[in-house]
Design an enzyme around this catalytic site. Structure first.
Site, PDB file in Angstrom:
ATOM      1  N   ASN A  75       0.884  -1.172   0.000  1.00 54.06           N
ATOM      2  CA  ASN A  75       0.000   0.000   0.000  1.00 54.06           C
ATOM      3  C   ASN A  75       0.921   1.222   0.000  1.00 54.06           C
ATOM      4  O   ASN A  75       1.492   1.560   1.026  1.00 54.06           O
ATOM      5  CB  ASN A  75      -0.894  -0.011   1.246  1.00 54.06           C
ATOM      6  CG  ASN A  75      -1.686   1.281   1.392  1.00 54.06           C
ATOM      7  OD1 ASN A  75      -1.909   1.993   0.409  1.00 54.06           O
ATOM      8  ND2 ASN A  75      -2.105   1.589   2.604  1.00 54.06           N
ATOM      9  N   TRP A  76       1.049   1.822  -1.161  1.00 52.43           N
ATOM     10  CA  TRP A  76       2.015   2.935  -1.297  1.00 52.43           C
ATOM     11  C   TRP A  76       1.525   4.220  -0.641  1.00 52.43           C
ATOM     12  O   TRP A  76       2.291   5.156  -0.473  1.00 52.43           O
ATOM     13  CB  TRP A  76       2.289   3.202  -2.777  1.00 52.43           C
ATOM     14  CG  TRP A  76       3.097   2.148  -3.467  1.00 52.43           C
ATOM     15  CD1 TRP A  76       3.424   0.899  -3.009  1.00 52.43           C
ATOM     16  CD2 TRP A  76       3.717   2.258  -4.758  1.00 52.43           C
ATOM     17  NE1 TRP A  76       4.186   0.226  -3.938  1.00 52.43           N
ATOM     18  CE2 TRP A  76       4.375   1.046  -5.014  1.00 52.43           C
ATOM     19  CE3 TRP A  76       3.753   3.269  -5.727  1.00 52.43           C
ATOM     20  CZ2 TRP A  76       5.083   0.812  -6.196  1.00 52.43           C
ATOM     21  CZ3 TRP A  76       4.448   3.038  -6.907  1.00 52.43           C
ATOM     22  CH2 TRP A  76       5.116   1.824  -7.134  1.00 52.43           C
ATOM     23  N   HIS A 120      -9.330   1.502   4.593  1.00 50.37           N
ATOM     24  CA  HIS A 120      -8.063   1.639   5.310  1.00 50.37           C
ATOM     25  C   HIS A 120      -8.284   2.572   6.501  1.00 50.37           C
ATOM     26  O   HIS A 120      -9.065   3.524   6.409  1.00 50.37           O
ATOM     27  CB  HIS A 120      -6.989   2.197   4.376  1.00 50.37           C
ATOM     28  CG  HIS A 120      -5.625   2.120   4.975  1.00 50.37           C
ATOM     29  ND1 HIS A 120      -5.161   3.070   5.850  1.00 50.37           N
ATOM     30  CD2 HIS A 120      -4.636   1.199   4.846  1.00 50.37           C
ATOM     31  CE1 HIS A 120      -3.928   2.731   6.229  1.00 50.37           C
ATOM     32  NE2 HIS A 120      -3.593   1.600   5.645  1.00 50.37           N
ATOM     33  N   GLU A 127      -5.709  -4.872  10.409  1.00 50.31           N
ATOM     34  CA  GLU A 127      -4.699  -3.847  10.651  1.00 50.31           C
ATOM     35  C   GLU A 127      -4.997  -3.107  11.954  1.00 50.31           C
ATOM     36  O   GLU A 127      -5.808  -2.157  11.958  1.00 50.31           O
ATOM     37  CB  GLU A 127      -4.687  -2.844   9.500  1.00 50.31           C
ATOM     38  CG  GLU A 127      -4.335  -3.465   8.171  1.00 50.31           C
ATOM     39  CD  GLU A 127      -3.635  -2.472   7.256  1.00 50.31           C
ATOM     40  OE1 GLU A 127      -2.578  -2.822   6.738  1.00 50.31           O
ATOM     41  OE2 GLU A 127      -4.137  -1.338   7.102  1.00 50.31           O
ATOM     42  N   GLY A 165       2.250   2.213  10.623  1.00 48.94           N
ATOM     43  CA  GLY A 165       3.206   3.299  10.434  1.00 48.94           C
ATOM     44  C   GLY A 165       3.876   3.751  11.724  1.00 48.94           C
ATOM     45  O   GLY A 165       4.499   4.803  11.765  1.00 48.94           O
ATOM     46  N   SER A 210       3.174  -2.288  10.295  1.00 50.15           N
ATOM     47  CA  SER A 210       4.627  -2.312  10.506  1.00 50.15           C
ATOM     48  C   SER A 210       5.255  -3.679  10.228  1.00 50.15           C
ATOM     49  O   SER A 210       6.213  -4.079  10.884  1.00 50.15           O
ATOM     50  CB  SER A 210       4.978  -1.840  11.921  1.00 50.15           C
ATOM     51  OG  SER A 210       4.511  -0.511  12.126  1.00 50.15           O
ATOM     52  N   GLY A 242       2.725  -1.209   4.286  1.00 51.68           N
ATOM     53  CA  GLY A 242       2.843   0.215   3.975  1.00 51.68           C
ATOM     54  C   GLY A 242       4.288   0.588   3.726  1.00 51.68           C
ATOM     55  O   GLY A 242       4.836   0.395   2.641  1.00 51.68           O
ATOM     56  N   GLY A 243       4.940   1.105   4.763  1.00 51.78           N
ATOM     57  CA  GLY A 243       6.298   1.634   4.640  1.00 51.78           C
ATOM     58  C   GLY A 243       7.267   0.710   3.916  1.00 51.78           C
ATOM     59  O   GLY A 243       8.011   1.147   3.029  1.00 51.78           O
TER      60      GLY A 243
HETATM   61  C1  PEP Z   1      -0.743   0.116   5.819  1.00 51.72           C
HETATM   62  O1  PEP Z   1      -0.665   1.247   5.382  1.00 51.72           O
HETATM   63  O2  PEP Z   1      -1.693  -0.591   5.518  1.00 51.72           O
HETATM   64  C2  PEP Z   1       0.306  -0.354   6.718  1.00 51.72           C
HETATM   65  C3  PEP Z   1       0.192  -1.532   7.262  1.00 51.72           C
HETATM   66  O3  PEP Z   1       1.371   0.506   6.927  1.00 51.72           O
HETATM   67  P1  PEP Z   1       2.751   0.149   7.654  1.00 51.72           P
HETATM   68  O4  PEP Z   1       3.216  -1.180   7.090  1.00 51.72           O
HETATM   69  O5  PEP Z   1       3.666   1.258   7.309  1.00 51.72           O
HETATM   70  O6  PEP Z   1       2.474   0.041   9.117  1.00 51.72           O
END
Ligand code: PEP
Length: 256
Positions: free
Chosen positions: A13-14, A98, A170, A176, A216, A237-238
């Site tokens: 997920n950019w 999200h 999530e 994040g 994360s 995400g990241g």
């Molecule tokens: C996300 O944006 O769905 C996510 C899980 O972000 P991150 O991996 O950065 O926590």
């Protein structure tokens, strides 16, 4: 082992990152690194990068997703994108509900359900996000809250349509923040989501459903999370913004 009944999917997920040149660079770097994956590989990119992503991933094992979709077919909804507009481009997946959309853009369980229905009716594969806030966890209502989110998201979705839906668990406090849910915490809620799906449909439908963990996830913690029976991949995400990190998670899913 029930894990063999469903596909593991690693989806990036950019968010609101990467201009066109950067998107091109990232996808080109990613392609050879994930080419041998035996799990699904998806990149969900900003609307402005969809065309680039479709072109660059043609003939590869990388599928493309959007990060949101509107529930109406067309009309006076300035700034919105319909499911048909996405399928026309060849987009296959779409992230729905999200926590950032729920927190900052007024997304509710009701609009998540409307978007999910519109997406499956148009032939898209929704990645529906659910998860509790830290306060909910501290108040001991994670199970009830996530079960409710799942039930409302899937309202009026048929068993046939369910086959094209992925659920991503999530926990909002882990997105994040660098704080990952422990593998046991994540597996417990993913298991609960599967039980909820079984209670709405049946065990066969629940066993076949891909349920991801997101929050994360990174190359260091991916193997432990993805090794859990009820965790079938991740929404990343990241770490999806760096080709080697994303590829390392895909590799962990390939083994897990
Ligand atoms: C996300 O944006 O769905 C996510 C899980 O972000 P991150 O991996 O950065 O926590």
């Amino acid at each position: 082992m029930n894990k063999t009944l469903r596909q593991a999917i690693i989806a990036g997920n950019w968010k609101m990152n990467k201009n066109r040149a950067e998107a091109k660079e990232l996808i080109e770097a990613m392609k050879p690194l994930v080419a041998d994956a035996n799990c699904g590989v998806v990149i969900c990119v900003p609307f402005t990068n969809l065309e680039t992503a479709m072109e660059l991933t043609e003939g590869t094992n990388i599928k493309v997703g959007a990060e949101n979709v509107h529930f109406e077919k067309s009309g006076a909804f300035t700034g919105e994108i319909s499911a048909d507009m996405l399928t026309e481009m060849g987009v296959e997946y779409v992230v729905i509900g999200h926590s950032e959309r729920r927190q900052y853009f007024g997304e509710t369980d009701h609009t998540v359900n409307l978007r999910t229905k519109a997406a499956v009716e148009a032939g898209l594969k929704p990645i529906v996000c659910v998860g509790e806030m830290l306060e909910d966890r501290e108040n001991g209502i994670t199970a009830e809250l996530v079960a409710m989110q799942v039930k409302l998201a899937l309202k009026d979705i048929t068993k046939e349509q369910l086959k094209n839906i992925v659920i991503a668990y999530e926990p909002v406090w882990a997105i994040g923040t660098g704080k990952t849910a422990t593998a046991d915490q994540a597996a417990e809620v993913c298991g609960l989501i599967r039980e909820t799906v079984a209670s709405i449909y049946d065990k066969e439908a629940a066993d076949a459903m891909t349920i991801q963990y997101g929050g994360s996830m990174n190359p260091k913690n991916a193997a432990e999370l993805l090794g859990k029976e009820d965790i079938d991949g991740g929404l990343i995400g990241g770490a999806s913004l760096k080709a080697p990190d994303f590829a390392a998670i895909v590799e962990a899913a390939t083994k897990g």
